[in-house]
Motif scaffolding. Structure first.
Motif, PDB file in Angstrom:
ATOM      1  N   SER A   1       0.855  -1.188   0.000  1.00 41.40           N
ATOM      2  CA  SER A   1       0.000   0.000   0.000  1.00 41.40           C
ATOM      3  C   SER A   1       0.886   1.232   0.000  1.00 41.40           C
ATOM      4  CB  SER A   1      -0.917   0.000   1.222  1.00 41.40           C
ATOM      5  OG  SER A   1      -0.160   0.010   2.398  1.00 41.40           O
ATOM      6  N   ARG A   2       0.475   2.203  -0.767  1.00 44.45           N
ATOM      7  CA  ARG A   2       1.289   3.406  -0.913  1.00 44.45           C
ATOM      8  C   ARG A   2       0.627   4.584  -0.229  1.00 44.45           C
ATOM      9  NH1 ARG A   2       2.777   2.153  -6.968  1.00 44.45           N
ATOM     10  NH2 ARG A   2       4.254   0.495  -6.544  1.00 44.45           N
ATOM     11  N   ALA A   3       1.466   5.408   0.357  1.00 47.72           N
ATOM     12  CA  ALA A   3       0.984   6.632   0.993  1.00 47.72           C
ATOM     13  C   ALA A   3       0.718   7.676  -0.086  1.00 47.72           C
ATOM     14  CB  ALA A   3       2.041   7.142   1.964  1.00 47.72           C
ATOM     15  N   SER A   4       0.039   8.728   0.309  1.00 49.32           N
ATOM     16  CA  SER A   4      -0.241   9.815  -0.630  1.00 49.32           C
ATOM     17  C   SER A   4       1.060  10.531  -0.990  1.00 49.32           C
ATOM     18  CB  SER A   4      -1.219  10.811  -0.018  1.00 49.32           C
ATOM     19  OG  SER A   4      -0.590  11.528   1.037  1.00 49.32           O
ATOM     20  N   VAL A   5       1.042  11.222  -2.085  1.00 49.71           N
ATOM     21  CA  VAL A   5       2.215  11.982  -2.529  1.00 49.71           C
ATOM     22  C   VAL A   5       2.607  13.005  -1.468  1.00 49.71           C
ATOM     23  CG1 VAL A   5       3.056  13.587  -4.282  1.00 49.71           C
ATOM     24  CG2 VAL A   5       1.678  11.629  -4.962  1.00 49.71           C
ATOM     25  N   GLU A   6       1.615  13.630  -0.860  1.00 49.77           N
ATOM     26  CA  GLU A   6       1.882  14.629   0.171  1.00 49.77           C
ATOM     27  C   GLU A   6       2.556  13.995   1.387  1.00 49.77           C
ATOM     28  OE1 GLU A   6      -1.205  14.194  -1.199  1.00 49.77           O
ATOM     29  OE2 GLU A   6      -1.283  15.967  -2.488  1.00 49.77           O
ATOM     30  N   ALA A   7       2.051  12.854   1.818  1.00 53.43           N
ATOM     31  CA  ALA A   7       2.636  12.159   2.969  1.00 53.43           C
ATOM     32  C   ALA A   7       4.066  11.726   2.666  1.00 53.43           C
ATOM     33  CB  ALA A   7       1.787  10.962   3.363  1.00 53.43           C
ATOM     34  N   LEU A   8       4.299  11.213   1.457  1.00 58.41           N
ATOM     35  CA  LEU A   8       5.651  10.802   1.068  1.00 58.41           C
ATOM     36  C   LEU A   8       6.597  11.993   1.037  1.00 58.41           C
ATOM     37  CD1 LEU A   8       4.816   8.265  -1.762  1.00 58.41           C
ATOM     38  CD2 LEU A   8       5.670   7.752   0.530  1.00 58.41           C
ATOM     39  N   ALA A   9       6.130  13.128   0.518  1.00 62.93           N
ATOM     40  CA  ALA A   9       6.958  14.334   0.468  1.00 62.93           C
ATOM     41  C   ALA A   9       7.320  14.791   1.878  1.00 62.93           C
ATOM     42  CB  ALA A   9       6.240  15.441  -0.291  1.00 62.93           C
ATOM     43  N   ASP A  10       6.351  14.730   2.793  1.00 65.09           N
ATOM     44  CA  ASP A  10       6.625  15.111   4.183  1.00 65.09           C
ATOM     45  C   ASP A  10       7.686  14.207   4.803  1.00 65.09           C
ATOM     46  OD1 ASP A  10       4.799  17.171   4.069  1.00 65.09           O
ATOM     47  OD2 ASP A  10       3.197  16.053   5.093  1.00 65.09           O
ATOM     48  N   ILE A  11       7.595  12.922   4.546  1.00 62.97           N
ATOM     49  CA  ILE A  11       8.569  11.965   5.089  1.00 62.97           C
ATOM     50  C   ILE A  11       9.946  12.211   4.490  1.00 62.97           C
ATOM     51  CG2 ILE A  11       9.232   9.530   5.197  1.00 62.97           C
ATOM     52  CD1 ILE A  11       6.183   8.904   5.313  1.00 62.97           C
ATOM     53  N   ILE A  12      10.020  12.357   3.185  1.00 61.53           N
ATOM     54  CA  ILE A  12      11.308  12.558   2.511  1.00 61.53           C
ATOM     55  C   ILE A  12      11.969  13.857   2.963  1.00 61.53           C
ATOM     56  CG2 ILE A  12      12.367  13.047   0.260  1.00 61.53           C
ATOM     57  CD1 ILE A  12      10.489  10.871  -0.886  1.00 61.53           C
ATOM     58  N   ASP A  13      11.174  14.884   3.246  1.00 62.53           N
ATOM     59  CA  ASP A  13      11.721  16.177   3.655  1.00 62.53           C
ATOM     60  C   ASP A  13      12.175  16.215   5.112  1.00 62.53           C
ATOM     61  OD1 ASP A  13      11.374  17.242   1.149  1.00 62.53           O
ATOM     62  OD2 ASP A  13       9.474  18.234   1.627  1.00 62.53           O
ATOM     63  N   ASN A  14      11.842  15.203   5.886  1.00 59.93           N
ATOM     64  CA  ASN A  14      12.179  15.191   7.306  1.00 59.93           C
ATOM     65  C   ASN A  14      13.154  14.043   7.593  1.00 59.93           C
ATOM     66  OD1 ASN A  14      12.054  14.479  10.140  1.00 59.93           O
ATOM     67  ND2 ASN A  14      10.347  15.892  10.289  1.00 59.93           N
ATOM     68  N   PRO A  15      14.412  14.356   7.938  1.00 59.28           N
ATOM     69  CA  PRO A  15      15.417  13.305   8.168  1.00 59.28           C
ATOM     70  C   PRO A  15      15.016  12.273   9.224  1.00 59.28           C
ATOM     71  CG  PRO A  15      16.450  15.460   8.142  1.00 59.28           C
ATOM     72  CD  PRO A  15      14.970  15.694   8.109  1.00 59.28           C
ATOM     73  N   VAL A  16      14.383  12.713  10.291  1.00 58.52           N
ATOM     74  CA  VAL A  16      13.984  11.785  11.356  1.00 58.52           C
ATOM     75  C   VAL A  16      12.872  10.865  10.855  1.00 58.52           C
ATOM     76  CG1 VAL A  16      12.980  11.604  13.657  1.00 58.52           C
ATOM     77  CG2 VAL A  16      14.711  13.352  13.181  1.00 58.52           C
ATOM     78  N   GLN A  17      11.879  11.437  10.183  1.00 53.91           N
ATOM     79  CA  GLN A  17      10.753  10.634   9.688  1.00 53.91           C
ATOM     80  C   GLN A  17      11.207   9.628   8.637  1.00 53.91           C
ATOM     81  OE1 GLN A  17       7.655  13.188   8.239  1.00 53.91           O
ATOM     82  NE2 GLN A  17       6.778  13.467  10.262  1.00 53.91           N
ATOM     83  N   ARG A  18      12.092  10.021   7.730  1.00 56.61           N
ATOM     84  CA  ARG A  18      12.489   9.069   6.683  1.00 56.61           C
ATOM     85  C   ARG A  18      13.301   7.911   7.257  1.00 56.61           C
ATOM     86  NH1 ARG A  18      15.292  13.896   4.021  1.00 56.61           N
ATOM     87  NH2 ARG A  18      17.354  13.870   4.924  1.00 56.61           N
ATOM     88  N   ARG A  19      14.138   8.185   8.247  1.00 58.02           N
ATOM     89  CA  ARG A  19      14.874   7.083   8.876  1.00 58.02           C
ATOM     90  C   ARG A  19      13.908   6.171   9.618  1.00 58.02           C
ATOM     91  NH1 ARG A  19      20.543   6.631  11.953  1.00 58.02           N
ATOM     92  NH2 ARG A  19      20.206   4.558  12.791  1.00 58.02           N
TER      93      ARG A  19
END
Length: 91
Positions: free
Chosen positions: A42-60
């Protein structure tokens, strides 16, 4: 039938990603998470993915919390590993 990579995904954090993090300078999770995006069932929304990618803590955290059942299958995991290799090799 489960493939060889899916069966050992849980060991990759300790065996692959931690040593790679220790050897690298900087944050590799942006590249790893980008490579991971197409692989889950299942894939997250583009907005949610962008938020994760832009935040070092969230992406890790998102990368660390990925379990074998999250992948769409063995092919998706292999595609992720190939994309991760290419992305990290290009650094």
């Amino acid at each position: 039938m489960r493939g060889d990579f899916i069966g050992v995904w849980s060991e990759t954090w300790r065996e692959t990603w931690l040593p790679l993090i220790d050897d690298e300078s900087g944050d590799i999770f942006c590249e790893l998470f980008r490579a991971l995006v197409p692989a889950p069932k299942s894939r997250a929304s583009v907005e949610a993915l962008a938020d994760i990618i832009d935040n070092p803590v969230q992406r890790r955290e998102a990368f660390e919390k990925t379990v074998s059942d999250d992948f769409a299958g063995e092919r998706a995991l292999v595609a992720f590993l190939e994309a991760a290799h290419s992305a990290l090799d290009a650094r």
